[in-house]
Design a protein around this motif. Structure first.
Motif, short mmCIF file in Angstrom:
data_model
loop_
_atom_site.label_atom_id
_atom_site.label_comp_id
_atom_site.label_asym_id
_atom_site.label_seq_id
_atom_site.Cartn_x
_atom_site.Cartn_y
_atom_site.Cartn_z
N UNK A 60 0.83 -1.22 0.00
CA UNK A 60 0.00 0.00 0.00
C UNK A 60 0.85 1.26 0.00
N UNK A 61 1.98 1.23 -0.71
CA UNK A 61 2.84 2.40 -0.81
C UNK A 61 2.31 3.32 -1.92
N UNK A 305 7.33 -9.88 -4.58
CA UNK A 305 6.57 -8.68 -4.23
C UNK A 305 6.71 -8.35 -2.75
N UNK A 306 6.97 -9.35 -1.92
CA UNK A 306 7.17 -9.14 -0.49
C UNK A 306 8.65 -9.14 -0.12
N UNK A 357 -1.26 -16.01 -5.12
CA UNK A 357 -2.68 -15.83 -5.42
C UNK A 357 -3.35 -14.91 -4.41
N UNK A 358 -2.97 -15.06 -3.14
CA UNK A 358 -3.51 -14.18 -2.09
C UNK A 358 -3.13 -12.73 -2.37
N UNK A 363 -4.18 -7.11 -4.47
CA UNK A 363 -3.76 -5.99 -5.32
C UNK A 363 -4.81 -5.69 -6.39
N UNK A 364 -5.32 -6.72 -7.04
CA UNK A 364 -6.21 -6.54 -8.19
C UNK A 364 -7.69 -6.65 -7.86
N UNK A 365 -7.99 -7.23 -6.68
CA UNK A 365 -9.39 -7.47 -6.33
C UNK A 365 -9.82 -8.85 -6.80
#
Length: 366
Positions: A60-61, A305-306, A357-358, A363-365
């Protein structure tokens, strides 16, 4: 979805080309590294820029993604001059919107020197300006990144700090919180910093590979000695058991850290793995189908991504908090990554979906 902006560059004096891709602007800014390699490809740079956008979103940056590359051999004799000319050419973007960091075959120290030579006081001023910080105040805080922590600059440790936090969180999820056995692919800036940080908290680095060889020691390698002898991302042959580089995939360990290249191995390599979990320290370290196959095989994967968000989170510490010193910046990175990894792994366990997937749904909904 197409990138917002793509700028192609041709050096006026050397047969070198380059590209800057800005995937998205958020609040007027984007962030991403600059790499140097003989095989820089515009399509891959665009994919990496898109991945940077998603990496920012995973935490959430309020920053978009970007990436740049210069297509030349890392040992090109005109490298410093080419780098200076490229930064001068894209200076208006750096001043207003692009926060530049290191990437493959570059370091922050080198980039900052080149930037200073062309009149840019900081490669990340755009972020401070977008947050309403006066240049002098942002530069005061930014100096924490140049400061030393136990002989390492914060610049050198901010990305590996995220890897350590992700690795330790994965170890807890695997019910192996103490004496974690790790294997590391990659002995460059990311792999070296991660090895040092993990060794300091009692993890055993049982295998460590560069592009030529893999050093193996079941009792744990002597990480400080190997770091002292490391040259240009290559390890000295100071272990009794020296194997081919790709043997790192076959070493018995708790966690395999991929800190070298994109698409580190293929689906066909999965049966060779002897790890319980994988940490993607390199950008796009695994293709999506490989991640899916690992999840189906019961191997937990912490996505890039993490695990590779340390650079962005360190800059967040400068504008979102009030750090009193360099150690506070690294602590911020590790807290943020540990909390996010634990949350994603909890959702993964509850739903049976892979961590990727989580994250994708977050991110995309749905």
């Amino acid at each position: 979805m197409a990138a917002l902006l793509k700028i192609e560059y041709r050096d006026p004096l050397e047969p070198v080309t380059g590209v800057l891709v800005i995937d998205r602007l958020v609040d007027g800014v984007c962030a991403g590294g600059l790499r140097i390699a003989a095989d820089v490809d515009a399509d891959e740079i665009a994919a990496l820029a898109r991945n940077m956008t998603r990496k920012q979103a995973a935490f959430a940056l309020p920053v978009g993604g970007a990436k740049a590359g210069l297509r030349m051999a890392p040992d090109h004799p005109a490298r410093p001059a080419v780098l200076r000319r490229f930064l001068a050419a894209v200076a208006p973007f750096i001043e207003r919107s692009w926060s530049v960091g290191p990437d493959l075959n570059t370091t922050m120290a080198e980039l900052q020197r080149a930037a200073g030579d062309v009149g840019l006081p900081c490669l990340k001023l755009a972020v401070g300006r977008s947050r309403g910080l006066a240049d002098h105040e942002f530069l005061r805080r930014y100096a924490f990144l140049d400061a030393a922590v136990d002989g390492w600059s914060v610049h050198a440790l901010r990305a590996p700090a995220a890897v350590r936090a992700a690795t330790l969180a994965l170890g807890r999820a695997l019910a192996r919180p103490a004496g974690l056995r790790v294997a590391i692919q990659g002995a460059g800036a990311m792999g070296g910093g991660a090895a040092w940080l993990l060794d300091r908290v009692g993890c055993r680095v049982v295998a460590w590979a560069d592009d030529l060889r893999c050093l193996v020691a079941d009792a744990g390698l002597d990480v400080p000695v190997l770091l002292a002898g490391r040259r240009d991302g290559r390890l000295p042959e100071l272990a009794a058991d020296v194997r081919p580089s790709d043997a790192v995939l076959q070493v018995d360990c708790d966690v395999l850290i991929l800190a070298a290249v994109s698409r580190a191995f293929a689906i066909g390599d999965i049966p060779r793995l002897r790890c319980a979990g994988v940490v993607e320290a390199a950008n796009l370290a695994l293709a999506p189908d490989v991640e899916d196959a690992l999840h189906a095989a019961g191997v937990l994967v912490i996505p890039d991504l993490l695990a590779s968000a340390g650079g962005s989170l360190a800059v967040e510490a400068l504008y979102a908090g009030a750090p009193d010193g360099p150690a506070d910046v690294l602590a911020h990175v590790e807290r943020r990554v540990a909390a996010r990894v634990e949350h994603v792994l909890a959702d993964s366990r509850a739903t049976g979906r892979s961590p990727r997937a989580v994250l994708t749904e977050a991110i995309d909904g749905p």
